[in-house]
Motif scaffolding. Structure first.
Motif, short mmCIF file in Angstrom:
data_model
loop_
_atom_site.label_atom_id
_atom_site.label_comp_id
_atom_site.label_asym_id
_atom_site.label_seq_id
_atom_site.Cartn_x
_atom_site.Cartn_y
_atom_site.Cartn_z
N GLN A 289 3.23 70.11 47.53
CA GLN A 289 2.77 69.15 45.94
C GLN A 289 1.53 68.71 46.45
O GLN A 289 0.48 68.26 46.55
N ALA A 290 1.80 67.88 47.81
CA ALA A 290 1.11 66.10 48.45
C ALA A 290 -0.06 67.58 49.62
O ALA A 290 -0.63 66.54 48.96
N ARG A 291 0.12 68.21 50.05
CA ARG A 291 -0.32 68.68 50.84
C ARG A 291 -1.07 69.16 49.58
O ARG A 291 -3.14 69.88 50.12
N MET A 292 -0.70 70.28 48.51
CA MET A 292 -1.80 71.03 47.82
C MET A 292 -2.87 69.86 46.86
O MET A 292 -4.62 69.86 47.08
N LEU A 293 -2.64 68.45 46.94
CA LEU A 293 -3.13 67.38 45.86
C LEU A 293 -4.40 67.20 47.39
O LEU A 293 -5.58 66.76 46.64
N LEU A 294 -3.76 66.93 48.39
CA LEU A 294 -4.94 66.72 49.49
C LEU A 294 -5.55 67.51 49.73
O LEU A 294 -7.45 67.26 50.12
N ALA A 295 -5.90 69.12 49.47
CA ALA A 295 -6.42 70.01 49.85
C ALA A 295 -7.24 69.93 48.85
O ALA A 295 -8.61 70.38 49.02
N ARG A 296 -6.42 69.69 47.55
CA ARG A 296 -7.73 70.53 46.78
C ARG A 296 -9.01 69.57 46.02
O ARG A 296 -8.85 69.78 45.10
N THR A 297 -8.18 68.48 46.04
CA THR A 297 -8.45 66.72 45.04
C THR A 297 -9.01 65.86 45.86
O THR A 297 -9.16 65.99 46.97
N ASP A 298 -9.85 65.03 44.84
CA ASP A 298 -10.37 63.93 45.95
C ASP A 298 -9.07 62.58 46.10
O ASP A 298 -9.68 61.43 45.93
N ARG A 299 -8.26 62.82 45.19
CA ARG A 299 -6.99 61.60 45.19
C ARG A 299 -6.76 61.05 46.67
O ARG A 299 -6.72 61.66 47.60
N THR A 300 -6.76 59.93 46.00
CA THR A 300 -6.51 58.74 47.39
C THR A 300 -5.03 58.85 47.38
O THR A 300 -4.18 59.65 46.82
N VAL A 301 -4.32 58.66 49.05
CA VAL A 301 -2.78 58.76 49.87
C VAL A 301 -2.42 58.26 48.63
O VAL A 301 -0.77 58.64 48.72
N THR A 302 -2.83 57.11 48.43
CA THR A 302 -1.72 56.12 47.61
C THR A 302 -1.76 56.92 46.33
O THR A 302 -0.52 56.61 45.53
N ARG A 303 -2.56 57.09 45.27
CA ARG A 303 -2.29 57.93 44.36
C ARG A 303 -1.22 59.20 44.19
O ARG A 303 -0.52 59.35 43.79
N ILE A 304 -1.61 59.22 45.29
CA ILE A 304 -0.40 61.66 45.90
C ILE A 304 1.27 61.14 45.74
O ILE A 304 1.53 61.68 45.73
N ALA A 305 0.66 59.75 46.66
CA ALA A 305 2.43 59.21 47.07
C ALA A 305 3.12 59.27 45.85
O ALA A 305 3.85 59.42 45.37
N GLU A 306 2.09 58.31 44.75
CA GLU A 306 2.95 58.10 42.83
C GLU A 306 3.11 59.76 43.11
O GLU A 306 3.97 59.63 41.43
N GLU A 307 2.36 60.22 42.89
CA GLU A 307 2.65 61.34 42.29
C GLU A 307 3.96 62.31 42.44
O GLU A 307 3.71 63.22 41.40
N THR A 308 4.10 62.25 43.85
CA THR A 308 4.64 63.08 44.47
C THR A 308 5.94 62.16 44.66
O THR A 308 7.26 62.90 45.29
N GLY A 309 6.36 61.24 44.11
CA GLY A 309 7.75 60.35 44.10
C GLY A 309 8.13 60.08 45.39
O GLY A 309 9.16 59.54 46.09
N PHE A 310 7.04 59.33 45.71
CA PHE A 310 7.16 58.58 47.43
C PHE A 310 7.06 57.33 46.53
O PHE A 310 6.07 57.18 45.64
N CYS A 311 7.71 56.66 48.10
CA CYS A 311 7.26 55.08 47.81
C CYS A 311 6.03 54.42 47.52
O CYS A 311 6.01 53.65 47.01
N ASP A 312 5.72 54.41 48.41
CA ASP A 312 4.11 54.18 48.05
C ASP A 312 3.63 55.39 49.70
O ASP A 312 3.86 55.81 49.92
N ALA A 313 2.67 54.38 49.90
CA ALA A 313 1.59 55.72 50.21
C ALA A 313 2.25 55.46 52.53
O ALA A 313 1.96 56.52 52.99
N SER A 314 2.60 54.13 52.36
CA SER A 314 3.30 53.94 54.14
C SER A 314 4.41 55.29 54.14
O SER A 314 4.59 55.84 55.01
N HIS A 315 5.53 54.91 52.72
CA HIS A 315 7.22 56.27 52.99
C HIS A 315 6.01 57.45 53.13
O HIS A 315 6.78 58.76 53.87
#
Length: 344
Positions: A289-315
């Motif tokens: 899901q993170a790869r799909m959001l990275l490829a198809r949207t302009d959302r930040t890594v921080t926001r994508i981390a939140e939407e895909t259940g990772f602790c934070d961007a670093s995780h």
């Protein structure tokens, strides 16, 4: 769970002129024609041994408060047969939903009729999105209900205290029945045919519709895109649960409990089917899901981390680098995707 609990007993009357299964239908504006037609066709094919489409063993009627034609989502209109009246003349009342953004769903008159039916202990069934309307009328309080994976988040957004079942094709919970729509309507109808007319009648109806065999309600819903392709039904249902809770991943023990098995049994099934434990499967689904959001949207890594259940961007960055050999930003740049500005 025993799906037959609290269901009407089959009619053992010797009067062959009386149908053994009587269904009243309520159609919401812009209802899904395929769910309605598929359900009715299973009834029709089981109702007449001679295949003459005569409503002998089953009887079905479309009910209305004003007898006005009801337009389906594809534009075809259905003429009602009878006014609402007394719900106890039917063994089941089946509501058919449609486009969730196409209006309020079932009318207040239809809702009041459903409430009268519930008070009279007539079982209620919801096809496709009809459970949205049934829940609005308070008719699903305390019940499990089936919702298509496609509308899972829509249901949660409106009914945050309810937990819809989106990893099964249909659900029978006491005197409430619901299905995800499409072909699952045929299998829910076949469940009722089996219950009231016998398994042979159910199999015959489905065979004529070119459906191999009746499916149990806990059969996983098809169609949800997954990173992993499982054959084991238990594993598929667990994967669906992971997919539907990306933003707040469920503990593996919770998933196992929801599926009615122990954690060790679930892990054995994953290892046998996919060769990996459930926790690794969860990571792979969230990374997909993170790869799909990275490829198809302009959302930040921080926001994508939140939407895909990772602790934070670093995780997310750490796990992404371990699997892809690069960071999310570099992976995205290699595909020429412009991004939002990361917060300072």
């Amino acid at each position: 769970m025993d799906e037959s609990r609290h269901m009407p007993e089959p009619d053992t009357s010797s009067d062959q002129n009386q149908p053994r299964l009587r269904i009243g239908f309520l159609l919401a504006p812009r209802f899904t024609l395929s769910a309605f037609a598929t359900f009715v066709d299973v009834l029709r094919l089981a109702a007449d041994d001679g295949d003459g489409s005569r409503p002998i063993r089953c009887r079905w009627r479309v009910l209305s408060s004003d007898m006005a034609p009801v337009q389906s989502s594809c534009g075809i209109r259905i003429e009602p047969d009878e006014r609402l009246g007394d719900p106890t003349r039917f063994d089941y009342i089946v509501a058919v939903g449609g486009l969730i953004d196409g209006g309020p769903g079932l009318s207040l008159d239809q809702g009041a009729f459903l409430k009268r039916a519930a008070q009279a202990r007539v079982p209620l069934a919801g096809l496709c999105t009809a459970v949205f309307s049934m829940a609005r009328f308070g008719l699903m309080d305390g019940y499990r209900c089936c919702v298509s994976w496609f509308h899972h988040q829509d249901f949660l957004a409106e009914f945050e205290k309810m937990r819809p079942v989106s990893d099964q094709i249909f659900v029978v919970d006491r005197d409430r029945l619901s299905c995800s729509g499409g072909v699952s309507a045929a299998h829910l109808a076949a469940f009722l045919i089996d219950r009231h007319l016998g398994r042979a009648a159910a199999r015959k109806a489905l065979s004529i519709l070119m459906i191999d065999e009746p499916m149990q309600g806990d059969r996983p819903q098809p169609g949800l895109p997954l990173e992993l392709h499982a054959r084991d039904p238990l594993v598929r249902r667990a994967l669906l649960a992971m997919q539907q809770n990306l933003h707040a991943p469920l503990p593996i023990a919770r998933i196992a409990r929801d599926l009615g098995v122990g954690r060790r049994k679930l892990e054995r099934h994953f290892n046998a089917d996919l060769g990996i434990p459930p926790a690794d499967a969860s990571i792979r689904i969230r990374l997909a899901q993170a790869r799909m959001l990275l490829a198809r949207t302009d959302r930040t890594v921080t926001r994508i981390a939140e939407e895909t259940g990772f602790c934070d961007a670093s995780h997310l960055i750490r796990v992404f680098r371990e699997t892809e050999g690069t960071t999310p930003d570099l992976w995205r740049q290699s595909r020429g995707v412009l991004t939002e500005q990361e917060p300072v």
